[in-house]
Scaffold this motif. Structure first.
Motif, short mmCIF file in Angstrom:
data_model
loop_
_atom_site.label_atom_id
_atom_site.label_comp_id
_atom_site.label_asym_id
_atom_site.label_seq_id
_atom_site.Cartn_x
_atom_site.Cartn_y
_atom_site.Cartn_z
N GLY A 1 4.15 -1.55 -6.89
CA GLY A 1 3.15 -0.53 -6.61
C GLY A 1 2.43 0.03 -7.81
N ASP A 2 2.78 -0.42 -9.02
CA ASP A 2 2.12 0.09 -10.23
C ASP A 2 0.87 -0.74 -10.50
OD1 ASP A 2 1.33 1.14 -12.61
OD2 ASP A 2 3.25 0.91 -13.63
N ASP B 1 0.83 -1.21 0.00
CA ASP B 1 0.00 0.00 0.00
C ASP B 1 0.86 1.26 0.00
OD1 ASP B 1 -2.45 -1.28 -0.05
OD2 ASP B 1 -2.67 -1.32 2.13
N LEU B 2 1.93 1.25 0.78
CA LEU B 2 2.85 2.39 0.83
C LEU B 2 3.59 2.55 -0.50
CD1 LEU B 2 4.19 1.65 4.40
CD2 LEU B 2 2.96 3.74 3.77
N ARG B 3 3.97 1.43 -1.11
CA ARG B 3 4.64 1.48 -2.42
C ARG B 3 3.72 2.07 -3.49
NH1 ARG B 3 7.96 -4.19 -3.34
NH2 ARG B 3 9.52 -3.91 -1.69
N ARG B 4 2.45 1.75 -3.41
CA ARG B 4 1.50 2.25 -4.41
C ARG B 4 1.49 3.78 -4.40
NH1 ARG B 4 -3.36 -2.13 -3.13
NH2 ARG B 4 -2.74 -3.66 -4.70
N TYR B 5 1.57 4.36 -3.23
CA TYR B 5 1.62 5.82 -3.15
C TYR B 5 2.91 6.36 -3.77
CZ TYR B 5 2.30 10.48 -1.25
OH TYR B 5 2.56 11.83 -1.12
N LEU B 6 4.04 5.76 -3.42
CA LEU B 6 5.32 6.23 -3.94
C LEU B 6 5.39 6.12 -5.45
CD1 LEU B 6 7.73 4.66 -1.26
CD2 LEU B 6 7.13 7.08 -1.52
N THR B 7 4.85 5.03 -6.00
CA THR B 7 4.93 4.81 -7.44
C THR B 7 3.86 5.58 -8.21
OG1 THR B 7 5.94 2.62 -7.21
CG2 THR B 7 4.75 3.05 -9.25
#
Length: 643
Positions: A447-448, A341-347
């Motif tokens: 996250g993409d 979930d955190l990676r989705r925001y960063l990406t």
């Protein structure tokens, strides 16, 4: 005078605890809404606690006994004391039961104290050291109260009443108020409700649930930046953390010296949710990030970005998504879901994928494979094997999903061995050929979600044009997506890993194998086959079928160490003190085996990337190919030449 004193203090303690519970629930509900069945969840707590959770705790027998005595004694004592002093059901039998419960709790507290005499690095200290004293004070004080009640002694000297009152307040302060106002005991309250409203209810009762939750791409804000971006029952799960450090011990990134400690990550989520400070954390730091502690403490808040102080993005990108932390967590917390979930925001929001991540994602968009190979070359690996194409035959019993190993010469050997085995067993199978696209695993774990969903829907559309009974693949990552994550988008298939199908064929007599020459072999469990899908037995049964006695590594089965190849870790390439595949190869060397057998193309690449001298790396299909009867092998060659 003893009875009124106990009654008043107990009632006051429970009322303050109840007020704290309401406050804590409001904190959790600052997260995104998610519907739950309240009564069904609450009624499920006893079974989930006594069976599912206890099965994890019981892997460490000493800890399990300590937990049963302490927690069981506390709950039983509190129930008995409430019946006696709040409901007024006063009898010798009740006092005796309370006495027994307090005695059991006191014994459990002694076990806790023994565990804390020499504190292992993974255990948190600070308030947790105080807890063992509070356990003893609560149990010891109410043990005395129960003895007085059992013998009908109610009028005590004033000084003794004062001392007992102070002791009861001290004991209940941690044991009751701490349940809902913060401190070590909050895990008991939050943990019970976490079991009731767990984000993955399918995990209970012996089930599995490992597929990532789909992301609604129409939302104005994608992924998680602030604590309130999590679902409320995820925040509840973070609050259930007991800080035992089992996740820390199991995490390959932490051991490798990368900036990830799953326990610290969860505690940072709690700090963000409550608006507290990292000064309250008394456990191991992230490797190389010790300045997050002590005088450099960082404050959080429910509406503050987690990446503005609390979290270093490298922490999120260090994860291999191996689920070792989730597998070991006695509170059944879902660390990997939070990380993705955190990676989705960063990406998706910041475009901040590190390392080769941006190039990989661009390749997936442009060529439908992560390395940018021409899509029309996907089926080149099989041109001489005369495998039917689905576009030509329209139907088959088995659809062979090649995966992106089709572009890699190393993993083409595995695919070609598998094809030979299937042909020898006369399996009716076909491939999609160039119609097959990347399954989307790498995009989703980086996250993409947008690219993943595009690939998933395109593949599902292609598969819908053909008829087949099941899909088989040698890639556990593709296996995971096709089986557990494509159903969210309408793709419902019977999917099996190649080891499972081969094991079936051997068991049914469809594939004849001969014992191979004596080999010294160990087996490496791929994370996405093992922990994600429970695929432990089929590979081992195949090795036994060809006369191999496996030299098991210390970390095998559900405790297998990750090869370092999952979750996009080779792409993000976050630096550590050691490489994860080097550590895994050290595990292999400890067995003395000459060959490490794998069942995943990513594991093959990672372990073969370890510098020599090292044991040889072989996929299980390659080893089985050698076990085909000699006549069958020659016949296969003749048939291929004739065609």
């Amino acid at each position: 005078m003893l009875t009124p004193l106990v009654s008043v203090l107990l009632l006051l303690g429970l009322l303050i605890t109840l007020f704290g519970a309401v406050r804590r629930v409001k904190l959790w509900h600052r997260g995104k809404p998610v519907a739950v069945n309240i009564w069904a969840g609450l009624s499920s707590i006893p079974r989930r606690y006594l069976v599912d959770l206890h099965n994890v705790v019981a892997r460490d027998k000493a800890t399990a006994h300590m937990h049963v005595a302490t927690a069981g004694g506390f709950v039983a004592a509190l129930v008995m004391l409430s019946i006696i002093y709040l409901l007024g059901i006063d009898s010798g039998a009740m006092h005796l039961l309370a006495l027994i419960a307090c005695t059991v709790m006191l014994l459990g507290a002694q076990l806790v104290a023994g565990r804390r005499r020499s504190v292992p690095a993974h255990l948190s200290t600070g308030p947790w050291m105080r807890l063992l004293k509070s356990l003893k004070v609560f149990a010891g004080t109410f043990l005395l109260v129960s003895i007085f009640g059992l013998f009908g002694i109610d009028n005590l000297p004033s000084i003794l009443l004062v001392l007992l009152g102070v002791a009861m307040i001290a004991g209940m302060g941690e044991m009751l108020l701490g349940l809902t106002w913060g401190g070590p005991m909050k895990h008991a309250f939050a943990g019970a409700l976490h079991l009731a409203f767990h984000p993955r209810a399918e995990r209970f009762g012996g089930g599995q649930s490992t597929g990532l939750r789909p992301l609604d791409l129409t939302e104005p804000h994608l992924g998680v930046d602030k604590p309130t971006d999590f679902y409320w029952n995820q925040l509840l799960g973070f609050d259930a953390c007991v800080q035992c450090g089992r996740c820390e011990k199991a995490c390959p990134a932490f051991v490798a010296g990368q900036p990830l400690n799953p326990k610290k990550l969860i505690q940072d989520m709690v700090v963000g949710m409550t608006g507290g400070s990292t000064a309250s954390y008394h456990g191991s730091a992230h490797p190389g990030h010790e300045l997050h502690l002590g005088e450099k403490a960082i404050c959080g808040g429910p509406e503050h970005s987690l990446f503005e102080g609390l979290l270093d993005p490298d922490t999120v990108w260090s994860c291999t998504t191996c689920r070792a932390c989730v597998e070991e967590c006695p509170m059944m917390i879902e660390h990997v879901d939070a990380i993705v979930d955190l990676r989705r925001y960063l990406t998706l929001e910041l475009g901040a994928t590190p390392g080769k991540g941006p190039d990989i994602l661009e390749n997936l968009i442009a060529t439908d494979n992560p390395n940018g190979h021409p899509p029309q070359q996907r089926n080149n690996w099989s041109v001489d094997l005369h495998i039917p194409l689905m576009a030509e035959v329209k139907q088959a019993d088995v659809l062979l999903w090649a995966g992106d190993g089709a572009f890699d010469m190393r993993n083409q050997r595995t695919l070609r061995a598998l094809v030979t085995l299937l042909q020898r067993a006369k399996v009716d199978f076909a491939v999609l050929g160039n119609e097959e696209l990347d399954c989307g695993d790498l995009a989703r774990r980086l996250g993409d979600e947008a690219t993943f969903q595009r690939l998933a829907r395109a593949n599902i559309h292609t598969l819908s044009q053909y008829r087949f009974k099941r899909i088989v693949t040698a890639d556990p990552h593709a296996f995971q997506l096709l089986k557990n994550e494509y159903p969210d988008f309408g793709g419902h298939y019977d999917v099996c890993h190649h080891t499972q199908l081969l094991a079936e064929l051997v068991a049914q007599g469809g594939l004849k194998l001969e014992p191979v020459q004596e080999l010294s072999v160990t087996y490496h469990d791929p994370c996405y086959l093992g922990r994600y899908n429970g695929g432990y037995e089929a590979p081992r049964s195949l090795l036994r079928a060809i006369g191999i006695e496996i030299k098991e590594m210390e970390r095998s089965g559900y405790r297998s160490r990750c090869c370092g190849g999952g979750g996009g870790a080779p792409v993000t390439d976050i630096a550590g003190k050691r490489r994860i595949p080097d550590m895994r190869m050290d595990d292999v060397r400890e067995t003395g085996a000459d060959i490490v057998v794998v069942a995943c193309p990513q594991c093959s690449l990672m372990l073969e990337g370890v510098i020599e001298p090292r044991p040889e790396v072989r996929d299980i299909a390659e080893l089985l190919l050698e076990a085909l009867p000699q006549q069958a092998r020659y016949l296969q060659v003749d048939e291929m030449e004739a065609s």
